[in-house]
Design a protein around this motif. Structure first.
Motif, PDB file in Angstrom:
ATOM      1  N   ARG A  34       4.879 -24.696 -19.321  1.00  0.00           N
ATOM      2  CA  ARG A  34       5.814 -24.266 -20.366  1.00  0.00           C
ATOM      3  C   ARG A  34       5.380 -24.755 -21.737  1.00  0.00           C
ATOM      4  N   PHE A  36       2.386 -24.843 -22.789  1.00  0.00           N
ATOM      5  CA  PHE A  36       1.355 -23.904 -23.243  1.00  0.00           C
ATOM      6  C   PHE A  36       1.843 -22.452 -23.210  1.00  0.00           C
ATOM      7  N   ASP A  37       3.100 -22.280 -22.808  1.00  0.00           N
ATOM      8  CA  ASP A  37       3.681 -20.933 -22.733  1.00  0.00           C
ATOM      9  C   ASP A  37       2.863 -20.026 -21.814  1.00  0.00           C
ATOM     10  N   VAL A  38       2.531 -20.571 -20.653  1.00  0.00           N
ATOM     11  CA  VAL A  38       1.804 -19.795 -19.647  1.00  0.00           C
ATOM     12  C   VAL A  38       2.525 -19.961 -18.313  1.00  0.00           C
ATOM     13  N   LYS A  39       2.145 -19.146 -17.344  1.00  0.00           N
ATOM     14  CA  LYS A  39       2.717 -19.270 -16.017  1.00  0.00           C
ATOM     15  C   LYS A  39       2.076 -20.451 -15.280  1.00  0.00           C
TER      16      LYS A  39
END
Length: 204
Positions: A34, A36-39
């Motif tokens: 979260r 890095f705003d990635v899954k």
């Protein structure tokens, strides 16, 4: 495919920073994802699991503390070295509570042997040699110092000393003075068998 710009080292640093903010126990692969705003699934090409991530944070924290301690004790000996070394632990715990908690995580023997933990013990041994302790007593003293440093830092972080005078910094200073005095006057335990023999002789 690995996401560009992400590496195990960068994830460990992000996890360490997150640990300082929310607590080491709250750090997971999903939580770092979260940041890095990635899954979360996209990070598993860099770290195997949340445990692997936490292990990397632990190694990072041990390395940081070892580097700071080495700089602090350079050129010092005796009480000055002991105080400088101890202050690194207390200050690191206060500045980086999450990373400090990570430094206490149990590692496998293989990982521990390759970690900076060995540098910590070597520095402590080097300081204790200035007090003329035997090799065996150095082991006892290392365990004592580790217990005092960690115990005080942990209690202080928990707010145990914030509700009464004097200030915890004053107590810390007095504790280090007491440790220095104790180490300077450390004596080997008397031989119990010899004591019993001497007592028998006096009774006769």
């Amino acid at each position: 495919m690995p996401r560009a710009g992400l590496t195990p080292e960068r994830l460990a640093m992000a996890g360490a920073e997150l640990a300082d903010e929310v607590g080491f126990e709250q750090v997971t692969v999903s939580a770092v994802a979260r940041v890095f705003d990635v899954k979360g699934a996209s990070l598993y090409s860099h770290v195997k699991s949340s445990h692997d991530l936490k292990t990397r944070i632990t190694l990072l924290a041990l390395e940081e503390m070892a580097d700071q301690a080495a700089d602090a004790v350079a050129g010092r000996s005796g009480r000055d070295a002991l105080t400088a070394f101890a202050n690194v632990y207390r200050n690191y715990a206060r500045t980086h509570p999450g990373r400090y908690a990570a430094s206490q995580m149990r590692l496998t023997p293989e990982i521990a042997a390759a970690s900076a933990g060995f540098r910590h013990s070597q520095m402590m041994r080097s300081i204790l040699r200035g007090y003329n302790l035997t090799d065996l007593d150095q082991i006892h003293a290392v365990r004592l110092l580790g217990s005092v440093f960690h115990g005080y830092a942990s209690l202080e972080l928990g707010g145990s000393f914030s509700h009464s005078a004097p200030d915890s910094a004053e107590s810390w200073s007095r504790i280090l003075e007491a440790l220095d005095s104790m180490l300077a006057n450390w004596s080997a335990p008397q031989n119990r068998d010899s004591d019993e023999v001497n007592t028998s002789i006096r009774e006769e």
